[in-house]
Motif scaffolding. Structure first.
Motif, PDB file in Angstrom:
ATOM      1  N   ALA A  25     -32.188  -1.418   3.502  1.00 27.35           N
ATOM      2  CA  ALA A  25     -31.887  -2.776   3.968  1.00 27.35           C
ATOM      3  C   ALA A  25     -30.999  -2.745   5.203  1.00 27.35           C
ATOM      4  O   ALA A  25     -31.264  -3.440   6.193  1.00 27.35           O
ATOM      5  N   GLY A  26     -29.941  -1.945   5.183  1.00 22.56           N
ATOM      6  CA  GLY A  26     -29.049  -1.847   6.336  1.00 22.56           C
ATOM      7  C   GLY A  26     -29.725  -1.225   7.537  1.00 22.56           C
ATOM      8  O   GLY A  26     -29.535  -1.682   8.675  1.00 22.56           O
ATOM      9  N   THR A  27     -30.519  -0.207   7.302  1.00 21.52           N
ATOM     10  CA  THR A  27     -31.237   0.455   8.393  1.00 21.52           C
ATOM     11  C   THR A  27     -32.207  -0.523   9.051  1.00 21.52           C
ATOM     12  O   THR A  27     -32.267  -0.623  10.279  1.00 21.52           O
ATOM     13  N   ILE A  28     -32.957  -1.252   8.253  1.00 20.98           N
ATOM     14  CA  ILE A  28     -33.922  -2.213   8.793  1.00 20.98           C
ATOM     15  C   ILE A  28     -33.197  -3.339   9.528  1.00 20.98           C
ATOM     16  O   ILE A  28     -33.645  -3.782  10.592  1.00 20.98           O
ATOM     17  N   GLU A  29     -32.071  -3.790   9.008  1.00 21.52           N
ATOM     18  CA  GLU A  29     -31.300  -4.840   9.692  1.00 21.52           C
ATOM     19  C   GLU A  29     -30.871  -4.357  11.082  1.00 21.52           C
ATOM     20  O   GLU A  29     -30.992  -5.093  12.063  1.00 21.52           O
ATOM     21  N   ARG A  30     -30.415  -3.110  11.183  1.00 18.22           N
ATOM     22  CA  ARG A  30     -30.016  -2.560  12.487  1.00 18.22           C
ATOM     23  C   ARG A  30     -31.234  -2.386  13.403  1.00 18.22           C
ATOM     24  O   ARG A  30     -31.167  -2.684  14.599  1.00 18.22           O
ATOM     25  N   ILE A  31     -32.349  -1.943  12.851  1.00 15.52           N
ATOM     26  CA  ILE A  31     -33.575  -1.812  13.649  1.00 15.52           C
ATOM     27  C   ILE A  31     -34.003  -3.178  14.177  1.00 15.52           C
ATOM     28  O   ILE A  31     -34.373  -3.309  15.346  1.00 15.52           O
ATOM     29  N   ASP A  68     -41.465  -4.916   4.519  1.00 16.52           N
ATOM     30  CA  ASP A  68     -41.452  -6.374   4.437  1.00 16.52           C
ATOM     31  C   ASP A  68     -40.369  -6.995   5.316  1.00 16.52           C
ATOM     32  O   ASP A  68     -40.599  -8.020   5.952  1.00 16.52           O
ATOM     33  N   ALA A  69     -39.194  -6.411   5.365  1.00 14.84           N
ATOM     34  CA  ALA A  69     -38.061  -6.998   6.094  1.00 14.84           C
ATOM     35  C   ALA A  69     -38.086  -6.699   7.595  1.00 14.84           C
ATOM     36  O   ALA A  69     -37.281  -7.251   8.342  1.00 14.84           O
ATOM     37  N   LEU A  70     -38.996  -5.862   8.024  1.00 20.82           N
ATOM     38  CA  LEU A  70     -39.068  -5.488   9.434  1.00 20.82           C
ATOM     39  C   LEU A  70     -39.654  -6.639  10.249  1.00 20.82           C
ATOM     40  O   LEU A  70     -40.672  -7.220   9.888  1.00 20.82           O
ATOM     41  N   VAL A 106     -34.968   5.889  19.734  1.00 25.30           N
ATOM     42  CA  VAL A 106     -35.692   6.263  18.512  1.00 25.30           C
ATOM     43  C   VAL A 106     -34.883   5.890  17.271  1.00 25.30           C
ATOM     44  O   VAL A 106     -33.683   6.157  17.185  1.00 25.30           O
ATOM     45  N   CYS A 107     -35.600   5.305  16.299  1.00 31.29           N
ATOM     46  CA  CYS A 107     -35.033   4.987  14.998  1.00 31.29           C
ATOM     47  C   CYS A 107     -36.153   5.102  13.968  1.00 31.29           C
ATOM     48  O   CYS A 107     -37.316   5.221  14.336  1.00 31.29           O
ATOM     49  N   LEU A 131     -31.005   8.469  20.361  1.00 29.98           N
ATOM     50  CA  LEU A 131     -31.249   8.469  18.919  1.00 29.98           C
ATOM     51  C   LEU A 131     -30.262   7.499  18.291  1.00 29.98           C
ATOM     52  O   LEU A 131     -29.045   7.701  18.383  1.00 29.98           O
ATOM     53  N   VAL A 132     -30.763   6.452  17.658  1.00 33.69           N
ATOM     54  CA  VAL A 132     -29.864   5.459  17.076  1.00 33.69           C
ATOM     55  C   VAL A 132     -29.304   6.048  15.783  1.00 33.69           C
ATOM     56  O   VAL A 132     -29.979   6.096  14.751  1.00 33.69           O
ATOM     57  N   ALA A 133     -28.074   6.527  15.875  1.00 30.47           N
ATOM     58  CA  ALA A 133     -27.452   7.342  14.840  1.00 30.47           C
ATOM     59  C   ALA A 133     -27.363   6.668  13.479  1.00 30.47           C
ATOM     60  O   ALA A 133     -27.399   7.343  12.450  1.00 30.47           O
ATOM     61  N   ASP A 134     -27.283   5.350  13.459  1.00 28.02           N
ATOM     62  CA  ASP A 134     -27.178   4.631  12.192  1.00 28.02           C
ATOM     63  C   ASP A 134     -28.422   3.791  11.904  1.00 28.02           C
ATOM     64  O   ASP A 134     -28.390   2.873  11.082  1.00 28.02           O
ATOM     65  N   ALA A 135     -29.537   4.134  12.562  1.00 25.90           N
ATOM     66  CA  ALA A 135     -30.789   3.407  12.326  1.00 25.90           C
ATOM     67  C   ALA A 135     -31.948   4.369  12.090  1.00 25.90           C
ATOM     68  O   ALA A 135     -33.092   4.078  12.391  1.00 25.90           O
TER      69      ALA A 135
END
Length: 180
Positions: A25-31, A68-70, A106-107, A131-135
């Motif tokens: 969820a957090g990764t997708i929110e950041r993406i 779904d959340a993307l 890139v994520c 490289l998105v370190a937290d995504a």
């Protein structure tokens, strides 16, 4: 020549069930924040989608669908792939050349497989990578937890110099796009 955002394998089957990636969820929110910013700056967004045989990310199944959340827009590009390398036997490199892309952001999923392989190939093809370190994320493994896998790849990919272009880890909230 500009940038493009490469979102690798953020698919429903990697976001649910016992093998779900860490902090989906957090990764997708950041993406989603990254892709919204990219679109606002007229930076192309490319979704890479893995497809395998029966039982795992099989084309057309719910697991194969983008998560779904993307947030996906009609103007975004999609590239199917069948190996961990988003460039191998795909039209990705040709698409990026046609779009005038000189750098990749890139994520995605999984850090140690498709993200790692695709970043290394991008560097070999001459693309500098942010490289998105937290995504990017992982499900972890028997040896390393998911946060350890992510940290390892942020450090390892940033230390590869032999290709010429470099991978530079950047946090999602520090990422900025210049308007095209």
């Amino acid at each position: 020549m500009g940038s493009a955002v490469l979102v690798i394998d953020v698919q429903q089957g990697l976001c649910e069930g016992p093998g779900a990636a860490f902090d989906c969820a957090g990764t997708i929110e950041r993406i989603n924040r990254i892709t919204v910013g990219a679109r606002h700056a007229a930076v192309p967004v490319v979704f890479v989608q893995h497809e395998s045989g029966p039982g795992y990310l099989e084309h057309g199944t719910r697991a194969w669908q983008l998560a779904d959340a993307l947030v996906v827009e009609p103007r975004d590009h999609r590239v199917p792939k069948t190996t961990p390398d988003a460039f191998h036997r795909t039209a990705l490199h040709e698409l990026l050349q046609r779009l005038g892309v000189a750098e990749l952001v890139v994520c995605g999923m999984h850090s140690e497989f498709c993200v790692d392989t695709s970043v290394r190939r991008a560097l070999a093809l001459g693309y500098p990578v942010r490289l998105v370190a937290d995504a990017h994320t992982s499900a972890g493994n028997a040896v390393l937890s998911a946060p350890q896998v992510i940290a390892h790849h942020n450090a390892t990919l940033a230390n590869i110099a032999s290709f010429g272009p470099r991978a530079t880890p950047v946090r999602a909230d520090e990422l900025r796009f210049a308007a095209a």
